[in-house]
Structures are given as structure tokens and as C-alpha cells.
Design a protein around this motif. Structure first.
Motif, PDB file in Angstrom:
ATOM      1  N   ARG A  29       0.862  -1.171   0.000  1.00 12.49           N
ATOM      2  CA  ARG A  29       0.000   0.000   0.000  1.00 12.49           C
ATOM      3  C   ARG A  29       0.897   1.219   0.000  1.00 12.49           C
ATOM      4  N   GLU A  30       0.556   2.211  -0.809  1.00 15.56           N
ATOM      5  CA  GLU A  30       1.390   3.412  -0.867  1.00 15.56           C
ATOM      6  C   GLU A  30       0.565   4.621  -1.275  1.00 15.56           C
ATOM      7  N   ARG A  31       1.105   5.773  -0.935  1.00 13.38           N
ATOM      8  CA  ARG A  31       0.493   7.056  -1.295  1.00 13.38           C
ATOM      9  C   ARG A  31       1.448   7.760  -2.248  1.00 13.38           C
ATOM     10  N   LEU A  32       0.999   7.948  -3.487  1.00 10.11           N
ATOM     11  CA  LEU A  32       1.830   8.596  -4.499  1.00 10.11           C
ATOM     12  C   LEU A  32       1.476  10.074  -4.588  1.00 10.11           C
ATOM     13  N   VAL A  33       2.482  10.915  -4.574  1.00 11.88           N
ATOM     14  CA  VAL A  33       2.288  12.356  -4.724  1.00 11.88           C
ATOM     15  C   VAL A  33       3.244  12.850  -5.798  1.00 11.88           C
TER      16      VAL A  33
END
Length: 247
Positions: A179-183
Motif C-alpha cells: 500500500r502506498e500514497r503517491l504524490v
């Protein structure tokens, strides 16, 4: 005729690091491998981030060329091939009712709503338009992301395999492997328009499934699922089923 490509990236090279950090740049590099211009075909891609040799998977309708990515971000003078392009039709031909596979999917689980809890400026603009439409809101918890997958997979021509749990019940053979948050920033075609900040909640699913509707399943494999396909989401891949399921 569809093709599935696998391109290896050298994470020590500056060119690879730029692609690995920014899905917009990776998307542009992927489209650069398509010779048929203007590009009208569906192109799906996914980055599998292994520590020493990240892998770029790309599904195209026409046969692509990846020399530019190898030169920029791979090992251009290595003895082993740095990009493999395979005919995807044999896999599609094996999609028959009852066949079982391991799978992998990197997706952007979202839901449409007209009442987001904390709408962004862009969402507020859409919601106050003369004919407002729902906006996409990301599922951020592991439980909601897993529910997003299991509630939709039957509509994709598959059903998850199940295994018994401690209570003599059955549970889907699906897990969240990452799970990851891409910005990152998406640049407009107009140089005078400022870049737009993009935030994506991305989940990688792995598990085992069974084909229930071959025609629908083939469409799912070729068209992809969910949102953010341009940014490396939506490519569902299958592999022979083993005890360590994955695609």
C-alpha cells in the motif's frame, strides 16, 4: 494482436530514478515505445518494485520498442536481454471457465460520491457546477481496499478462490501485498498553466482466482480495471497457480 512487455530498470541510474519517482514521466516513456501515431490504442502498465531490479510491465495492442527506456534507465550494454516482448494471445486462449490462476493487480481503489468529507478545490468546483457529478474519493484503509476488490471481481469475469479459516468458514484467497500514497505533479500542455498536484492511494493485490466468464475476463485483462490507468494502475496479470500466488 496484444503484447505483454517486461522491461528491467537500473535503480542506480538517474534516468531510472526519475521514472520511478514520477508516474507521469513513466507514462510518457511508455507511450514513447508505441510506433503507431497518433496513439489510439489502450496502453496499460505497472511497476513492480523489486529492490535491485524494478520491473516495468506494459500491455499494448501493437508491438512496441523499448530501446529508449533501456538506454535511459536500464543496462544498455549488458549481455542479458533488458526488455522482453511476448505475444499475449496464448494467455488469452487459456482463459476458459473453471481455469484457476494466481493474479497480481496494482489499483487505485476509489468510490464516487457527491458528499466528500473534505473536498479539494477541484472537487468543490465540480460539485458546484450547473450539473454536478459525483467525485472520486480514495479508499485509504486496508479493509476498504480489500472490500473494493472482492466486491468487484465477480464483475470482471472471475471469482476469488477461498480457503477455510479457523472458524470452519471460508475466506477469499486475496491479500494486500503493498500500500502506498503517491504524490507528484502533472504538468499541463499549456506552459502558462501551473502544474497540478496529484495524490493517489495505491494498493497492490495478490491471490488466486477462478474464471467464471471467459469473454468478460479477457476484456478485463485487455481493458484494465479501476481508475488512474495512465499512472500505472489497472493492469491485472495472471500466472500459473502455485502455493505462492502472484502475477
Amino acid at each position: 494482436m496484444p503484447y505483454l512487455s517486461r522491461v528491467w530498470l537500473n535503480p542506480l541510474r538517474t534516468g531510472a530514478q526519475a521514472l520511478l519517482r514520477n508516474p507521469e514521466k513513466m507514462h510518457a516513456a511508455v507511450l514513447g515505445g508505441i510506433a503507431r501515431q497518433p496513439i489510439t490504442e489502450r496502453v496499460l502498465w505497472r511497476l513492480d518494485t523489486h529492490a535491485h531490479r524494478p520491473e516495468l510491465l506494459v500491455l499494448t495492442d501493437s508491438r512496441p520498442s523499448w530501446e529508449h527506456i533501456v538506454e535511459q534507465a536500464g543496462w544498455p550494454n549488458a549481455e542479458d536481454p533488458q526488455a522482453l516482448v511476448r505475444d499475449y494471445q496464448p494467455l488469452l486462449d487459456r482463459i476458459q471457465t473453471g481455469r484457476e490462476f494466481g493474479f497480481r493487480l496494482r489499483a487505485n481503489p476509489v468510490a464516487a460520491t457527491r458528499n466528500p468529507a473534505s473536498p479539494s478545490a477541484q472537487q468543490k468546483e465540480k460539485l458546484t457546477a450547473p450539473r454536478p457529478r459525483g467525485v472520486r474519493v480514495a479508499h485509504r484503509t486496508a479493509a476498504h481496499q480489500l472490500d473494493w476488490l472482492t466486491s468487484r471481481i465477480d464483475k470482471w469475469g472471475f471469482t476469488p478462490l477461498t480457503s477455510p479459516d479457523d472458524l470452519a468458514d471460508t475466506v477469499p484467497m486475496v491479500r494486500l501485498s503493498a500500500r502506498e500514497r503517491l504524490v507528484f505533479f502533472k504538468h499541463a500542455r499549456d506552459a502558462d498553466t501551473p502544474a497540478r498536484r496529484v495524490v493517489l492511494s495505491v494498493a497492490t493485490f495478490e491471490g488466486a482466482l477462478r474464471v467464471t466468464d471467459p469473454e468478460l475476463a479477457r476484456h478485463t485483462l485487455l481493458a484494465g480495471v479501476g481508475a488512474a490507468k495512465a499512472y500505472g494502475c489497472g493492469l491485472l496479470t495472471l500466472a500459473p497457480l502455485t502455493s505462492d500466488s502472484g502475477g
